[in-house]
Design an enzyme around this catalytic site. Structure first.
Site, PDB file in Angstrom:
ATOM      1  N   LYS A 193       0.836  -1.206   0.000  1.00 40.93           N
ATOM      2  CA  LYS A 193       0.000   0.000   0.000  1.00 40.93           C
ATOM      3  C   LYS A 193       0.872   1.258   0.000  1.00 40.93           C
ATOM      4  O   LYS A 193       1.596   1.512   0.959  1.00 40.93           O
ATOM      5  CB  LYS A 193      -0.898   0.048   1.236  1.00 40.93           C
ATOM      6  CG  LYS A 193      -1.919   1.188   1.132  1.00 40.93           C
ATOM      7  CD  LYS A 193      -2.642   1.474   2.404  1.00 40.93           C
ATOM      8  CE  LYS A 193      -1.951   2.486   3.268  1.00 40.93           C
ATOM      9  NZ  LYS A 193      -1.819   3.820   2.651  1.00 40.93           N
ATOM     10  N   GLY A 245       7.271   4.573   8.109  1.00 41.35           N
ATOM     11  CA  GLY A 245       6.392   5.710   8.331  1.00 41.35           C
ATOM     12  C   GLY A 245       6.629   6.301   9.702  1.00 41.35           C
ATOM     13  O   GLY A 245       7.714   6.145  10.279  1.00 41.35           O
ATOM     14  N   SER A 246       5.592   6.934  10.236  1.00 42.65           N
ATOM     15  CA  SER A 246       5.760   7.657  11.493  1.00 42.65           C
ATOM     16  C   SER A 246       5.874   6.691  12.677  1.00 42.65           C
ATOM     17  O   SER A 246       5.360   5.566  12.645  1.00 42.65           O
ATOM     18  CB  SER A 246       4.592   8.607  11.705  1.00 42.65           C
ATOM     19  OG  SER A 246       3.397   7.880  11.729  1.00 42.65           O
ATOM     20  N   THR A 247       6.531   7.165  13.718  1.00 43.72           N
ATOM     21  CA  THR A 247       6.710   6.329  14.909  1.00 43.72           C
ATOM     22  C   THR A 247       5.354   6.004  15.540  1.00 43.72           C
ATOM     23  O   THR A 247       5.138   4.899  16.031  1.00 43.72           O
ATOM     24  CB  THR A 247       7.654   7.046  15.893  1.00 43.72           C
ATOM     25  OG1 THR A 247       8.918   7.187  15.234  1.00 43.72           O
ATOM     26  CG2 THR A 247       7.864   6.261  17.169  1.00 43.72           C
ATOM     27  N   GLY A 250       3.888   3.193  13.645  1.00 47.46           N
ATOM     28  CA  GLY A 250       4.735   2.028  13.925  1.00 47.46           C
ATOM     29  C   GLY A 250       4.355   1.391  15.255  1.00 47.46           C
ATOM     30  O   GLY A 250       4.278   0.157  15.370  1.00 47.46           O
ATOM     31  N   GLU A 267      10.495   0.823  10.052  1.00 43.50           N
ATOM     32  CA  GLU A 267      11.492   1.882   9.819  1.00 43.50           C
ATOM     33  C   GLU A 267      10.762   3.191  10.084  1.00 43.50           C
ATOM     34  O   GLU A 267       9.864   3.579   9.344  1.00 43.50           O
ATOM     35  CB  GLU A 267      12.013   1.788   8.384  1.00 43.50           C
ATOM     36  CG  GLU A 267      13.394   2.400   8.226  1.00 43.50           C
ATOM     37  CD  GLU A 267      13.342   3.866   7.867  1.00 43.50           C
ATOM     38  OE1 GLU A 267      13.366   4.692   8.809  1.00 43.50           O
ATOM     39  OE2 GLU A 267      13.279   4.182   6.681  1.00 43.50           O
ATOM     40  N   CYS A 301      13.419  10.689   6.825  1.00 42.19           N
ATOM     41  CA  CYS A 301      13.501  10.173   8.204  1.00 42.19           C
ATOM     42  C   CYS A 301      14.929  10.261   8.744  1.00 42.19           C
ATOM     43  O   CYS A 301      15.134  10.439   9.932  1.00 42.19           O
ATOM     44  CB  CYS A 301      12.963   8.757   8.283  1.00 42.19           C
ATOM     45  SG  CYS A 301      13.665   7.705   7.031  1.00 42.19           S
ATOM     46  N   GLU A 398      10.626  14.897  15.880  1.00 42.43           N
ATOM     47  CA  GLU A 398      10.828  14.935  14.429  1.00 42.43           C
ATOM     48  C   GLU A 398       9.844  15.919  13.796  1.00 42.43           C
ATOM     49  O   GLU A 398       8.645  15.835  14.022  1.00 42.43           O
ATOM     50  CB  GLU A 398      10.604  13.537  13.839  1.00 42.43           C
ATOM     51  CG  GLU A 398      10.890  13.486  12.362  1.00 42.43           C
ATOM     52  CD  GLU A 398      10.705  12.100  11.769  1.00 42.43           C
ATOM     53  OE1 GLU A 398       9.685  11.455  12.062  1.00 42.43           O
ATOM     54  OE2 GLU A 398      11.579  11.662  11.016  1.00 42.43           O
TER      55      GLU A 398
HETATM   56  P1  ADP Z   1       2.212  10.596   8.208  1.00 46.26           P
HETATM   57  O1  ADP Z   1       1.577  10.725   9.551  1.00 46.26           O
HETATM   58  O2  ADP Z   1       3.422  11.423   8.086  1.00 46.26           O
HETATM   59  O3  ADP Z   1       1.264  10.720   7.050  1.00 46.26           O
HETATM   60  P2  ADP Z   1       2.097   7.801   8.421  1.00 46.26           P
HETATM   61  O4  ADP Z   1       2.975   7.009   9.288  1.00 46.26           O
HETATM   62  O5  ADP Z   1       0.698   8.077   8.876  1.00 46.26           O
HETATM   63  O6  ADP Z   1       2.826   9.135   8.115  1.00 46.26           O
HETATM   64  O7  ADP Z   1       2.009   7.156   6.973  1.00 46.26           O
HETATM   65  C1  ADP Z   1       2.817   6.110   6.497  1.00 46.26           C
HETATM   66  C2  ADP Z   1       1.955   5.041   5.896  1.00 46.26           C
HETATM   67  O8  ADP Z   1       1.214   4.415   6.942  1.00 46.26           O
HETATM   68  C3  ADP Z   1       0.930   5.538   4.889  1.00 46.26           C
HETATM   69  O9  ADP Z   1       0.849   4.605   3.827  1.00 46.26           O
HETATM   70  C4  ADP Z   1      -0.350   5.547   5.702  1.00 46.26           C
HETATM   71  O10 ADP Z   1      -1.526   5.422   4.924  1.00 46.26           O
HETATM   72  C5  ADP Z   1      -0.159   4.335   6.585  1.00 46.26           C
HETATM   73  N1  ADP Z   1      -0.962   4.310   7.808  1.00 46.26           N
HETATM   74  C6  ADP Z   1      -1.456   5.354   8.513  1.00 46.26           C
HETATM   75  N2  ADP Z   1      -2.136   4.919   9.591  1.00 46.26           N
HETATM   76  C7  ADP Z   1      -2.077   3.561   9.582  1.00 46.26           C
HETATM   77  C8  ADP Z   1      -2.574   2.517  10.422  1.00 46.26           C
HETATM   78  N3  ADP Z   1      -3.270   2.778  11.516  1.00 46.26           N
HETATM   79  N4  ADP Z   1      -2.290   1.234  10.095  1.00 46.26           N
HETATM   80  C9  ADP Z   1      -1.554   0.940   9.016  1.00 46.26           C
HETATM   81  N5  ADP Z   1      -1.068   1.868   8.175  1.00 46.26           N
HETATM   82  C10 ADP Z   1      -1.326   3.164   8.436  1.00 46.26           C
END
Ligand code: ADP
Length: 488
Positions: A193, A245-247, A250, A267, A301, A398
């Site tokens: 995705k 993606g974001s912590t 994660g 990561e 990152c 961050e």
């Molecule tokens: P940002 O907050 O900077 O947009 P994210 O960590 O939310 O960064 O985004 C990284 C990826 O994680 C994107 O593909 C986003 O759609 C996806 N994402 C966001 N929330 C969730 C979740 N609860 N479970 C799985 N994937 C998610």
């Protein structure tokens, strides 16, 4: 040199040469469907969302929003394809991966323009960094596919099964390559995705995957926002989640899969320290500092977002840094002279602006060069904060934007302690002419990647990943194969 002479020279060159990369021959559809089981199909519930050009707020295309039903179809297709793909010889798997790499190279210009349109990054970066590195990643892992016995001597690696891969918006195609290439080389099948603000190059990649005849169901690409991601994470027939993606997200993923037998690699964020010692080549270091934080609008990152300068050279470095920031061109991502493109989304712009406000309210001294920012779209001038300390939020958290904090230090022990004093541990940079100092610091800095006298250099052969809240698992290099295999 007279004050501003440098700046005027750059501006003049810009005015003269301003020539946005043409969007002719860029093949974009009005609407994009999901890529499942070797076909482009409409989402079960028929929902679509808009992907927006962050440099002018205009819609580029509608993109399918995958719900739980679509994710289930994608996982089923990947499961069905798994045995065939896993049992294919490594040599044949390698041939497909090699073909993907070649097709990315052949369509590199189209990929670069779309990456800059959809995500806002300067075309020079998409063209010279993102797209070639993505192709290289596929080439590199194509080479491993028939050599796994050398990667894991005396052990027989087996693929994990169906892997869910969720990627961010800062390096859309490159992150897809980092995820897909090692998973394919080791015989896994995939549901990937892309991020909701930058889905287009992953969908272009789906076209390439389709064109190169990869067996159907081996790679499935589903688009949607966080909820779609959560549906992948929580699907019972997924064997592993690989996330960048974001912590915050994660941590959600780590909790969601706790108690299941799913494997995971994460990561996450970073707050990289860039350390300049008094014996550094100062001009080279300043150029490196600028690249470390302003590359890709600071949406990196591993960005060097905290600068530590040894006190004796602090005045000189700050003066040179400000002068260099004045020459940076903020503007049209498709213009070849642009240094800083558009901020990826309104949401991210608000996050950055909010941190700038917090920085000011905590007593930070801000410096931003004058730039005339376009009216439409999301923009942020390169920003420096002086007069900050360890406890400040903008030093600890961050920001993921073009914002650099500057602190000074006297001794090596002091700077090591300050550099390590965040919840993150992804990257660091050291600028010194003294080799022994470099080795000493690489031992003591808590960071997965440490650059010496350079920054933000990536290569498919080098492992990348973090310590502490920056996540775990490595991508790239031989180490990047390990998270996709098991041993029986
Ligand atoms: P940002 O907050 O900077 O947009 P994210 O960590 O939310 O960064 O985004 C990284 C990826 O994680 C994107 O593909 C986003 O759609 C996806 N994402 C966001 N929330 C969730 C979740 N609860 N479970 C799985 N994937 C998610």
């Amino acid at each position: 040199m007279k004050k501003n002479e440098n700046k005027d020279m750059f501006k003049a060159a810009w005015n003269y040469a301003a020539a946005p990369e043409s969007t002719d021959h860029i093949n974009l559809q009005k609407q994009y469907d999901l890529y499942i089981d070797g076909k482009f199909i409409k989402p079960v519930k028929g929902k679509y969302f808009d992907t927006i050009n962050p440099s002018n707020d205009k819609k580029i295309a509608s993109v399918a929003e995958a719900t739980a039903e679509d994710v289930d179809l994608a996982v089923k297709a990947a499961r069905k394809a798994f045995k065939g793909w896993a049992n294919l010889s490594g040599k044949d798997r390698g041939k497909y991966i090699f073909r993907i790499a070649r097709l990315i190279q052949e369509r590199a210009r189209e990929f670069a323009v779309i990456e800059s349109l959809d995500g806002g990054k300067p075309i020079r970066e998409s063209r010279d960094i993102d797209i070639p590195l993505a192709a290289n990643h596929f080439f590199y892992y194509a080479g491993w596919a028939d050599k796994l016995e050398y990667a894991f001597p005396n052990r027989k690696p087996k693929p994990l099964g169906v892997v869910g891969q969720i990627i961010p918006w800062n390096f859309p195609l490159l992150m897809a390559a980092w995820k897909l290439a090692p998973a394919l080389a080791t015989g896994n099948t995939i549901v990937l995705k892309p991020a909701e603000s930058t889905p287009l190059t992953a969908l272009k990649l789906a076209e390439i995957i389709n064109d190169c005849g990869l067996p159907k169901g081996v790679v499935n690409i589903v688009t949607g926002a966080g909820e779609t991601g959560a549906n992948i994470v929580n699907h019972p027939d997924i064997n592993k989640i690989a996330f960048t993606g974001s912590t915050g997200v994660g941590k959600y993923i780590a909790k969601a899969i706790a108690g299941t037998d799913k494997k995971v690699t994460l990561e996450l964020g970073g707050k990289g320290a860039n350390i300049i010692f008094e014996d550094a080549a100062i001009d080279q270091a300043v150029e490196g500092i600028v690249n470390a934080i302003f590359f890709n609008q600071g949406h990196v990152c591993c960005a060097g977002s905290r600068l530590f300068v040894q006190e004796s050279v602090a005045g000189l470095v700050i003066q040179k840094l400000k002068a260099r920031m004045e020459t940076l061109i903020v503007g049209d991502p498709l213009d070849k002279n642009t240094d800083i493109g558009a901020i990826n989304s309104k949401k991210q712009l608000q996050t950055i602006q909010n941190y700038i406000k917090i920085g000011l309210s905590e007593g930070g001294e801000i410096y931003q060069p004058e730039c005339s920012l376009p009216k439409e779209g999301n923009w942020c001038a390169p920003t420096l904060f002086l007069n900050v300390s360890q406890s400040h939020k903008i030093v600890q958290e961050e920001i993921f934007g073009p914002v650099l904090t500057v602190q000074t230090f006297r001794t090596i022990n002091e700077v090591i302690e300050k550099a390590n004093n965040t919840p993150y541990g992804l990257s660091a940079g050291v600028w010194t002419q003294n080799g022994a100092k470099i080795f000493h610091l690489t031992q003591r800095l808590e960071a997965g990647v440490i650059w010496a006298n350079t920054f933000n250099k990536f290569d498919a052969t080098s492992p990348f990943g973090g310590y502490k809240e920056s996540g775990f698992g490595r991508e790239g290099g031989l180490q990047g194969l390990k998270p996709y295999v098991k041993f029986e």
